[in-house]
Design a protein around this motif. Structure first.
Motif, PDB file in Angstrom:
ATOM      1  N   ILE A 662      72.427  27.442  31.886  1.00  0.00           N
ATOM      2  CA  ILE A 662      73.797  27.852  32.198  1.00  0.00           C
ATOM      3  C   ILE A 662      74.610  26.623  32.574  1.00  0.00           C
ATOM      4  N   ALA A 663      75.797  26.515  32.011  1.00  0.00           N
ATOM      5  CA  ALA A 663      76.729  25.438  32.365  1.00  0.00           C
ATOM      6  C   ALA A 663      77.939  26.039  33.068  1.00  0.00           C
ATOM      7  N   GLN A 664      78.470  25.315  34.026  1.00  0.00           N
ATOM      8  CA  GLN A 664      79.701  25.691  34.728  1.00  0.00           C
ATOM      9  C   GLN A 664      79.653  27.107  35.307  1.00  0.00           C
ATOM     10  N   PRO A 665      78.583  27.498  35.988  1.00  0.00           N
ATOM     11  CA  PRO A 665      78.596  28.822  36.629  1.00  0.00           C
ATOM     12  C   PRO A 665      79.576  28.820  37.792  1.00  0.00           C
ATOM     13  N   GLN A 666      80.437  29.816  37.871  1.00  0.00           N
ATOM     14  CA  GLN A 666      81.452  29.833  38.921  1.00  0.00           C
ATOM     15  C   GLN A 666      82.090  31.214  39.026  1.00  0.00           C
ATOM     16  N   ALA A 667      82.745  31.434  40.148  1.00  0.00           N
ATOM     17  CA  ALA A 667      83.520  32.656  40.326  1.00  0.00           C
ATOM     18  C   ALA A 667      84.825  32.526  39.546  1.00  0.00           C
TER      19      ALA A 667
END
Length: 808
Positions: A662-667
């Protein structure tokens, strides 16, 4: 000289109020200017770490008929120009993409690109180890260039890195060189670029035939030949455009044209208007601070004309008198410069914290560092202010009539008529600058409030997103990628705490590819004349996950698969644009460069898919099963923390394919916050500067009026002894204090109207000449100035006439 310095120092200690006021005023001006100028110097003036970056140009494609401006260049256009141009010494391209690195610890998603072999040669970047790519490696070799950070962090600084093999998207690549870490301003910061390969004309998910239709995906750079100016390059481009259109009349971009920007202009283009505004704002603050101190010094020295006359009458030379007063003003400036330098030293490290969501900052960026030249300039300006303002009244008073000067003590004075006029000009200038700054800040704050309250078309609360890349070796076609999506969704739907999940090719505020479209009825425009709109590939449940309602028709479901009728949902604005009041459900559109017929099955509300301040007049939503690419986003609606969701999603992916990272996991809330970053930054900084300007102007007016009242104590006593009432004294002081303020308000209003045109491009649904905002600005500053005059006026009106007459 030392005696004069000690005397000047004692004089400042005798007037702690004046000294503290002058120090704080100048220190604020020096500190704020140094911090902002240091940032601008670091971002815009330091330059990119390339060889003569101002000589390298970024070439854009443009297709006005499709409303596409400054887009990527297509592969056929690039190869045509590369083979036919004679104006560049180097012509190269990059296909920016992500890679999944495996075999070196846990799988990890990397940012980078596929480039032509001469890409870094054109930039003028030399490897610190190994070599750049060779011409024969463009299409047939699996080779890689990595950055120094990659080498040290992921490979442990392996001395035998050259020739080492790494797996990118499941394919073994041989490292041939290690590059210096590349600038985030050019290659991006989220995440930072770490690896590049060749084969630039490979676009995962696109067939060669589809790529050669003229779809733009290459970032093209070129270095003009020595002696060739940018103007000459621009003049030569139309002939290349015409030859391309003649040779490839059926390409999507055949009737487009190219434009260029040099790299410094390109990387800072979107930031320049905002920072030009900030530059003007901090300059105004410094000017207000300098004029404030200049006014205080004028008032202070004008009240000492009797002292000057007395010193000269006792035998002091004019030069010694001048030196005495100049030393006093210089001490104020020097001390203020020291305090301002300390303030700037504390402010500069705060810059990356404030601007992290807005600027393309390098990883682990700790701030621009204190710019010594900028600090020196601002301190020199403050010293010059002190020098001139100390020299002017002392020189004028030293050449005045001694008898008149000695007699002034009994009458009270506030200086000569010329000095009083000059002080009024300074007060008016402070007010005018403050009005301009306050009006600009008020407009930007109003704009930010409207932008932040804009209906973005989806619910970002409790929504998690993560980006993944599917290796082309394992997922070579749409069917394999669809199977992966189904397996992933089935696994995630069983996770406790996940309400809904979906997969899509992009997410709102992150762009999305643009697709050509037209109605099949009537006069169908040729392919290169058709408009383009954002298109999104989605799985069933997407609209529920994102909180988007279905206005009419139906949602995409499990029956919308490859081999069956192609279907799309369109946006509400697109339905109005194409069909007016007619029901669009059941109608067909021709979409993509292949003119694929697709039936409209639903209409959804408008969503801000690209920018918060930009509404699209048309958008498509297509079933993921009918059109998909190896780059996709997973969205999860859940009340769990973002970190917990990331771990649960990664665990589910490991059960399907352990090579997926996973890249750039964020809310999603963080994505929206970042989209508001520039507007928020401008609002905060300009609001601070406007507040400081208001404070400085108010203090300056108060200080000047209060000091004048103190010097005219004897005169006021005489007036009261002769029958003047309290209201008469109030009226006298307030009128004299507010007269230059009134002129300053008028001049400031004129300047604010001119400023509005300059910042109009930074405003959202806010008129640059908003009468309510301008009226509020004038009212705030007018009330502040009135209060600044009323306090000393009130104190003057309460004077005991007998005590006032004894002052001198």
């Amino acid at each position: 000289m030392m005696t004069d310095l000690r005397f000047a120092f004692r004089q400042l200690l005798k007037s702690p109020g004046f000294t503290l006021l002058a120090l704080i005023t100048l220190a604020l001006g020096v500190g704020l200017n140094t911090a902002i100028f240091s940032l601008i110097n670091d971002l815009f003036l330091r330059g990119l770490p390339f060889s003569e970056p101002e000589r390298v140009v970024h070439m854009f494609g443009n297709r006005k008929d499709s409303n596409l401006v400054e887009i990527a260049v297509s592969a056929p256009r690039f190869t045509h120009y590369r083979d036919g141009q004679t104006i560049f010494s180097g012509f190269a391209a990059e296909n920016g993409t992500g890679f999944t690195l495996t075999g070196v610890g846990d799988p990890v998603q990397l940012n980078g690109g596929r480039v032509t072999p001469n890409y870094f040669d054109v930039l003028g970047v030399r490897p610190i180890r190994g070599r750049n790519f060779l011409p024969n490696e463009e299409e047939g070799a699996d080779v890689a260039l990595v950055t120094e950070n990659f080498w040290r962090k992921r490979l442990g600084g392996d001395a035998n890195v050259i020739g080492r093999s790494i797996a990118l998207d499941g394919v073994a690549h041989t490292i041939v060189g290690v590059l210096p870490n590349q600038p985030a301003a050019w290659f991006g910061a989220n995440p930072v670029a770490e690896v590049w390969t060749t084969k630039p004309f490979v676009l995962p998910g696109f067939s060669h035939e589809r790529i050669m239709r003229g779809t733009g995906f290459l970032r093209v750079i070129a270095r003009p030949k020595p002696g060739m100016t940018l103007e000459q390059v621009r003049a030569a481009l139309p002939s290349l455009d015409q030859s391309y259109a003649a040779q490839y009349p059926d390409k999507i971009d055949s009737h487009g044209f190219t434009s260029i920007k040099n790299l410094p202009e390109d990387v800072s283009g979107n930031l320049r208007p905002a920072f030009a505004t900030l530059l003007a704002a901090v300059s105004f603050v410094l000017l207000i601070a300098c004029s404030n101190v200049a006014n205080l010094l004028l008032v202070r020295f004008s009240g000492r004309r009797r002292e000057i006359a007395l010193r000269i009458a006792l035998g002091a030379s004019r030069a010694s008198v001048l030196r005495l007063f100049v030393f006093e003003s210089l001490l104020v400036s020097v001390f203020a410069g020291i305090v301002g330098a300390i303030l700037a030293w504390q402010l500069v490290p705060l810059v990356p914290k404030i601007t992290a969501n807005f600027l393309p900052l390098e990883p682990n960026y700790n701030g621009p560092g204190l710019s010594i030249p900028v600090l020196g300039f601002t301190i020199a300006l403050s010293i010059l202010t002190g020098l001139v303002m100390g020299l002017f009244p002392a020189w004028q008073s030293s050449h005045a009539d001694l008898i008149d000067g000695l007699k002034e003590g009994g009458r009270g004075t506030s200086g000569s008529v010329r000095q009083q006029r000059f002080r009024k000009i300074l007060v008016g200038a402070q007010v005018a600058l403050s009005v301009t700054l306050l009006a600009g800040a008020a407009l930007l704050i109003t704009s930010f409030i409207r932008l932040s309250q804009q209906n973005i078309g989806f619910r970002s609360q409790n929504l998690w997103v993560g980006f993944i890349t599917l290796p082309q070796t394992h997922y070579p076609d749409q069917a394999s990628r669809q199977r992966f999506a189904e397996q992933t969704l089935n696994a995630l739907r069983t996770v406790s705490g996940f309400e809904t999940v979906s997969i899509s090719g992009d997410i709102p505020l992150d762009g999305g590819s643009r697709v050509l479209y037209t109605r099949p009825e009537g006069d169908v425009p040729p392919i290169d004349k058709r408009p383009a709109a954002p298109a999104h590939e989605i799985t069933p449940g997407y609209f529920r996950t994102w909180g988007i309602s279905i206005l009419s028709g139906r949602d995409i479901d499990e029956h919308d698969i490859a081999g069956r009728q192609n279907v799309i949902l369109i946006s509400q604005a697109g339905a109005r644009k194409l069909f007016g009041n007619e029901n669009p459900i059941g109608h067909t559109l021709l979409i993509t460069g292949g003119a694929l017929p697709a039936e409209i099955v639903g209409v959804v509300p408008d969503v801000r898919s690209q920018r918060l301040n930009e509404a699209n007049d048309m958008e498509f939503y297509r079933p993921f099963a009918q059109e998909n690419f190896p780059f996709l986003y997973i969205a999860v609606r859940s009340n769990l923390r973002a970190e917990s969701v990331t771990k649960l999603v990664q665990s589910a992916l490991n059960g399907i394919d352990p090579a997926i990272a996973i890249a750039q996991p964020q809310a999603m809330d963080a994505v929206v916050t970042q989209a508001l970053g520039q507007a928020r930054l401008m609002m905060i900084l300009l609001g601070i500067f406007a507040g400081v300007a208001l404070l400085l102007a108010t203090i300056g007016i108060y200080g000047a009026v209060a000091y004048t009242v103190e010097q005219r104590t004897g005169e006021i006593g005489v007036r009261m002894a002769l029958g003047a009432q309290t209201m008469d004294i109030l009226r006298l002081v307030v009128n004299q204090g507010m007269r230059p303020v009134a002129f300053g308000l008028i001049a400031g209003l004129t300047a604010a109207l001119a400023l509005g045109r300059l910042i109009a491009s930074q405003l959202y649904q806010t008129s640059a000449h908003n009468p309510l905002v301008l009226a509020a600005t004038l009212s705030v500053l007018g009330v502040a100035a009135l209060l600044a005059c009323l306090f000393p006026a009130r104190r003057a009106s309460l004077l005991n006439p007998v005590e006032a007459l004894r002052v001198e």
